[in-house]
Design an enzyme around this catalytic site. Structure first.
Site, PDB file in Angstrom:
ATOM      1  N   ARG A 106       0.883  -1.179   0.000  1.00  0.00           N
ATOM      2  CA  ARG A 106       0.000   0.000   0.000  1.00  0.00           C
ATOM      3  C   ARG A 106       0.911   1.216   0.000  1.00  0.00           C
ATOM      4  O   ARG A 106       1.667   1.434   0.959  1.00  0.00           O
ATOM      5  CB  ARG A 106      -0.915  -0.004   1.220  1.00  0.00           C
ATOM      6  CG  ARG A 106      -1.630   1.335   1.413  1.00  0.00           C
ATOM      7  CD  ARG A 106      -2.759   1.281   2.402  1.00  0.00           C
ATOM      8  NE  ARG A 106      -3.899   0.568   1.850  1.00  0.00           N
ATOM      9  CZ  ARG A 106      -5.122   0.570   2.380  1.00  0.00           C
ATOM     10  NH1 ARG A 106      -5.357   1.246   3.495  1.00  0.00           N
ATOM     11  NH2 ARG A 106      -6.105  -0.086   1.813  1.00  0.00           N
ATOM     12  N   HIS A 150      -7.088   0.715  -6.546  1.00  0.00           N
ATOM     13  CA  HIS A 150      -7.339  -0.171  -5.404  1.00  0.00           C
ATOM     14  C   HIS A 150      -7.972  -1.444  -5.991  1.00  0.00           C
ATOM     15  O   HIS A 150      -9.156  -1.728  -5.791  1.00  0.00           O
ATOM     16  CB  HIS A 150      -8.276   0.530  -4.414  1.00  0.00           C
ATOM     17  CG  HIS A 150      -8.238  -0.031  -3.029  1.00  0.00           C
ATOM     18  ND1 HIS A 150      -7.440  -1.099  -2.663  1.00  0.00           N
ATOM     19  CD2 HIS A 150      -8.924   0.326  -1.905  1.00  0.00           C
ATOM     20  CE1 HIS A 150      -7.632  -1.363  -1.382  1.00  0.00           C
ATOM     21  NE2 HIS A 150      -8.523  -0.518  -0.901  1.00  0.00           N
ATOM     22  N   GLN A 201      -9.796  -4.253  -3.935  1.00  0.00           N
ATOM     23  CA  GLN A 201     -11.054  -3.710  -3.414  1.00  0.00           C
ATOM     24  C   GLN A 201     -12.159  -3.883  -4.467  1.00  0.00           C
ATOM     25  O   GLN A 201     -13.263  -4.360  -4.171  1.00  0.00           O
ATOM     26  CB  GLN A 201     -10.877  -2.227  -3.079  1.00  0.00           C
ATOM     27  CG  GLN A 201     -12.159  -1.517  -2.679  1.00  0.00           C
ATOM     28  CD  GLN A 201     -12.609  -1.867  -1.272  1.00  0.00           C
ATOM     29  OE1 GLN A 201     -11.842  -1.741  -0.328  1.00  0.00           O
ATOM     30  NE2 GLN A 201     -13.852  -2.318  -1.131  1.00  0.00           N
ATOM     31  N   ASP A 226     -17.291   6.803  -1.456  1.00  0.00           N
ATOM     32  CA  ASP A 226     -16.022   6.705  -0.719  1.00  0.00           C
ATOM     33  C   ASP A 226     -15.741   8.100  -0.163  1.00  0.00           C
ATOM     34  O   ASP A 226     -16.424   9.077  -0.501  1.00  0.00           O
ATOM     35  CB  ASP A 226     -14.913   6.238  -1.683  1.00  0.00           C
ATOM     36  CG  ASP A 226     -13.552   6.085  -1.000  1.00  0.00           C
ATOM     37  OD1 ASP A 226     -13.497   5.943   0.236  1.00  0.00           O
ATOM     38  OD2 ASP A 226     -12.525   6.118  -1.718  1.00  0.00           O
ATOM     39  N   CYS A 282     -16.378   1.417   0.336  1.00  0.00           N
ATOM     40  CA  CYS A 282     -15.194   0.583   0.596  1.00  0.00           C
ATOM     41  C   CYS A 282     -14.766   0.649   2.054  1.00  0.00           C
ATOM     42  O   CYS A 282     -14.066  -0.240   2.531  1.00  0.00           O
ATOM     43  CB  CYS A 282     -14.057   1.017  -0.319  1.00  0.00           C
ATOM     44  SG  CYS A 282     -13.610   2.747  -0.121  1.00  0.00           S
ATOM     45  N   ARG A 315     -13.272  -8.888   1.178  1.00  0.00           N
ATOM     46  CA  ARG A 315     -11.848  -8.577   0.981  1.00  0.00           C
ATOM     47  C   ARG A 315     -11.000  -9.801   1.323  1.00  0.00           C
ATOM     48  O   ARG A 315     -10.040 -10.130   0.644  1.00  0.00           O
ATOM     49  CB  ARG A 315     -11.414  -7.397   1.866  1.00  0.00           C
ATOM     50  CG  ARG A 315     -12.179  -6.091   1.659  1.00  0.00           C
ATOM     51  CD  ARG A 315     -11.934  -5.484   0.309  1.00  0.00           C
ATOM     52  NE  ARG A 315     -10.510  -5.256   0.066  1.00  0.00           N
ATOM     53  CZ  ARG A 315      -9.783  -4.272   0.623  1.00  0.00           C
ATOM     54  NH1 ARG A 315     -10.346  -3.404   1.434  1.00  0.00           N
ATOM     55  NH2 ARG A 315      -8.505  -4.136   0.341  1.00  0.00           N
TER      56      ARG A 315
HETATM   57  N1   CP Z   1     -11.229  -0.332   2.158  1.00  0.00           N
HETATM   58  C1   CP Z   1      -9.965  -0.380   2.643  1.00  0.00           C
HETATM   59  O1   CP Z   1      -8.989  -0.552   1.899  1.00  0.00           O
HETATM   60  O2   CP Z   1      -9.884  -0.237   3.992  1.00  0.00           O
HETATM   61  P1   CP Z   1      -8.542  -0.036   4.812  1.00  0.00           P
HETATM   62  O3   CP Z   1      -7.974   1.306   4.413  1.00  0.00           O
HETATM   63  O4   CP Z   1      -8.937  -0.071   6.257  1.00  0.00           O
HETATM   64  O5   CP Z   1      -7.591  -1.126   4.464  1.00  0.00           O
HETATM   65  N1  NVA Z   2      -9.918   6.623  -1.488  1.00  0.00           N
HETATM   66  C1  NVA Z   2      -9.565   6.160  -0.165  1.00  0.00           C
HETATM   67  C2  NVA Z   2      -9.784   4.704  -0.037  1.00  0.00           C
HETATM   68  C3  NVA Z   2      -9.530   4.137   1.322  1.00  0.00           C
HETATM   69  C4  NVA Z   2      -9.714   2.654   1.403  1.00  0.00           C
HETATM   70  C5  NVA Z   2      -8.126   6.532   0.133  1.00  0.00           C
HETATM   71  O1  NVA Z   2      -7.267   6.371  -0.732  1.00  0.00           O
HETATM   72  O2  NVA Z   2      -7.873   7.003   1.235  1.00  0.00           O
END
Ligand code: CP
Ligand code: NVA
Length: 302
Positions: free
Chosen positions: A100, A127, A130, A221, A260, A288
């Site tokens: 990430r 993502h 997701q 989101d 999400c 997930r």
């Molecule tokens: N939806 C998602 O990726 O959640 P987290 O940021 O908690 O991993």
């Molecule tokens: N768009 C959000 C998604 C979090 C799971 C971010 O990148 O923070």
């Protein structure tokens, strides 16, 4: 070597295969306990996470493998040593890299200099896992993905981009409703549109929220993604017409509401909708885990 960097890497058949494997793993996890016996992965996070971190670690565990969590929240990759050297080290020990990251480029470098599959666990641009869990959830609730009309409402971001990519490949019709200048990535949009055209579905961007009618799914989101320090209250005015509240859901005709997570209740989604009977947000979160199991098995055992 197969990676999951953007979501564009897989064909429709491969997506369907991952979704089917995930469902099989959800139904009968005991059957897959040795799937990754003796295999391991490094799980590297430059940003916070609840769902993605927990489910990747558990996915390794449930398949008989081991995921080593590397906390990078206090320093981006490439600061202590080059990303190339970091990747070359890890690839001597593990069978997969899950990352990430702030920049998509970091994942591409890990893949370029490494020798094991790299999985995108969220970047500035995508993502992808997701989105796979989201379409699995749509399949479970609506019985199909092809032809389903998905309205994404809010900030055009990494999640929107991935809903476009996976939607186009799987044959869904996805429209993103955003304020001006908050639209999804133009390059991703055009690549996904091209795939959608071939698959007989559509990908669209729309500012006018009054056109949110006759959809099957409403998805939202956060209005401000990780890495952007703008306070939510500073963007409230711009995004208020796009808040997923009861009136908007009624207007849309949607049967299910998705997010999400993490949710910012009272901002992009109201309590009433989040806790209402159309909300499937915790099914998405659960899925997930099953999707990560299927993706790890597919890439590591390839
Ligand atoms: N939806 C998602 O990726 O959640 P987290 O940021 O908690 O991993
Ligand atoms: N768009 C959000 C998604 C979090 C799971 C971010 O990148 O923070």
């Amino acid at each position: 070597m197969r990676h999951l960097l953007t979501g564009f890497e897989f064909s429709q058949d491969e997506y369907l295969d991952i979704l089917e494997t995930a469902s099989a793993m959800k139904k009968d996890p005991a059957k897959f306990r040795q799937e990754l016996a003796g295999r391991s992965g490094a799980i590297m996070f430059e940003k916070p996470s609840l769902r993605t971190r927990t489910t990747f670690e558990l996915a390794f565990y449930r398949l008989g493998g081991h995921g080593v969590y590397l906390d990078l929240q206090n320093g981006e990759l490439g600061k202590r040593e080059t990303i190339a050297d970091y990747s070359r080290n890890l690839c001597r020990w593990v069978d997969c890299l899950v990352g990430r990251v702030f920049s998509q480029r970091t994942l591409e470098e890990l893949a370029q200099y490494g020798s094991v599959p790299v999985i995108n666990a969220l970047s500035d641009l995508y993502h992808p896992a997701q989105a796979m869990a989201d379409y699995m959830t749509i399949q479970e609730h609506l019985g199909k993905i092809k032809g389903v009309k998905v309205a994404y409402v809010g900030d055009g971001n990494n999640v929107t981009n991935s809903l476009f990519v996976a939607g186009a490949i799987l044959g869904a019709n996805v429209t993103s409703f955003n304020p001006e200048n908050c639209t999804p990535d133009a390059v991703v949009f055009s690549k996904a549109s091209e795939i959608a055209r071939k698959n007989g579905c559509t990908i669209a961007v729309e500012n006018d929220i009054s056109k949110l009618k006759d959809f099957d799914v409403v998805y939202t989101d956060t209005w401000v993604s990780m890495g952007d320090n703008t306070p939510l209250d500073a963007v409230r005015k711009k995004f208020n017409p796009y808040q997923v509240n009861k009136d908007l859901v009624d207007q849309s005709g949607a049967q299910i509401v998705m997010h999400c997570l993490p949710a910012h209740r009272g901002y992009e989604i109201t309590d009433e909708v989040m806790d209402g009977n159309k909300s499937v947000v915790f099914d998405e979160a659960e899925n997930r885990l099953h999707i990560h199991m299927a993706v790890l098995a597919k890439l590591i055992n390839a």
